[in-house]
Design an enzyme around this catalytic site. Sequence first.
Site, PDB file in Angstrom:
ATOM      1  N   ARG A 174       0.554  -1.221   0.029  1.00 13.51           N
ATOM      2  CA  ARG A 174       0.075  -0.016  -0.088  1.00 13.51           C
ATOM      3  C   ARG A 174       1.004   1.190  -0.111  1.00 13.51           C
ATOM      4  O   ARG A 174       0.306   2.248   0.362  1.00 13.51           O
ATOM      5  CB  ARG A 174      -0.938  -0.094   1.175  1.00 13.51           C
ATOM      6  CG  ARG A 174      -1.987  -1.171   1.319  1.00 13.51           C
ATOM      7  CD  ARG A 174      -2.848  -1.314   0.009  1.00 13.51           C
ATOM      8  NE  ARG A 174      -3.708  -2.415   0.074  1.00 13.51           N
ATOM      9  CZ  ARG A 174      -3.323  -3.678  -0.424  1.00 13.51           C
ATOM     10  NH1 ARG A 174      -2.284  -3.526  -1.120  1.00 13.51           N
ATOM     11  NH2 ARG A 174      -4.030  -4.438  -0.344  1.00 13.51           N
ATOM     12  N   SER A 224     -10.727   1.463   3.021  1.00 18.22           N
ATOM     13  CA  SER A 224     -10.008   0.896   4.435  1.00 18.22           C
ATOM     14  C   SER A 224      -9.394   2.093   5.051  1.00 18.22           C
ATOM     15  O   SER A 224      -8.553   2.969   4.311  1.00 18.22           O
ATOM     16  CB  SER A 224      -9.069  -0.203   4.196  1.00 18.22           C
ATOM     17  OG  SER A 224      -9.769  -1.400   3.563  1.00 18.22           O
ATOM     18  N   GLU A 294      -4.508   4.250   6.381  1.00 17.21           N
ATOM     19  CA  GLU A 294      -4.350   4.095   4.866  1.00 17.21           C
ATOM     20  C   GLU A 294      -5.015   5.355   4.128  1.00 17.21           C
ATOM     21  O   GLU A 294      -4.628   5.742   2.823  1.00 17.21           O
ATOM     22  CB  GLU A 294      -4.920   2.748   4.351  1.00 17.21           C
ATOM     23  CG  GLU A 294      -4.879   2.724   2.824  1.00 17.21           C
ATOM     24  CD  GLU A 294      -5.297   1.037   2.558  1.00 17.21           C
ATOM     25  OE1 GLU A 294      -6.080   1.061   1.553  1.00 17.21           O
ATOM     26  OE2 GLU A 294      -4.967   0.191   3.275  1.00 17.21           O
TER      27      GLU A 294
END
Length: 304
Positions: A174, A224, A294
């Site tokens: 990520r 998320s 995130e």
Amino acid sequence: MKHIIERLENAEVGKILIDEPLANHTTLKIGGPADILVIPENINAIKKIISIVKEENVNWRAIGRGSNLLVDDDGIEGVVIKLSDGLDHLEIDEEEITVGGGYPIIKLATVISKQGLSGLEFAGGIPGSVGGAVFMNAGAHGSDISKILKKAHILFEDGTMTWLNCEEMDFSYRTSLLQEKPGVCLEAVFSLEKGNREEIVEIMQKNKDYRRKSQPWNFPCAGSIFRNPLPDYAGALIEKAGLKGHQIGGAQISEMHANFIVNAGNAKAKDVTDLIAFIKKTIKEKFSVEMETEVEIIGGRGKK
């Protein structure tokens, strides 16, 4: 700002909105106004915009389709460039595709699967744009952007534009170079593989259905909120801590998936950031795990 607006209008760079609420441009439906929001009609228009804002010494930043974004209630000073319909070109050359940073990643996965090209099945159901997916190295179901990216056309914070190959993008979980050296992806070239069209479409559709059934996209949300603190999973830790449904103001931890915060009604950015802080504190106390966001949190007066 009036002088900058006039210059942008004279340059014919695309749609220009003044004091535009960024709540209208994020999937969380949260965010104060941008002094100037520009939706460029193509990459050449972006070059003109960057030239103008640099000459005028004005703060600027780019956003995509707003699916992984929390914008401060005070909004953003200066110029915000939204990469969307003007950067949604797609070219297919055998097993290689070139796609604009504003192209919706879900739509791309669907179109490509119907062409019998394999490699993007994991993106079925991932919201947002190609540019955002490259920025975050978006992934699911055991794959991610780094597995298929050949090169990306990058606009850096200083206004320079260049092509970087996959290795130069410094991908990890990520994460990409663009989070260390601020920049946005204007377009990407992906290397895919020919496969069985029916099988590819079936896998992609299953991935899309799984996300629809397991994630609360019936509410405004940003995807998320936390990165998975591997080998643990963020949602599992938050659920184990008994936090599902916990609410601060209009922001609520989803009852469906604990790693999602939903806008349950007129939520402010502060409600979300307070809830994020509460989750971090609780998980740290209960499990001695540091949670890392995130979602990208941006804006506030005096900030970019």
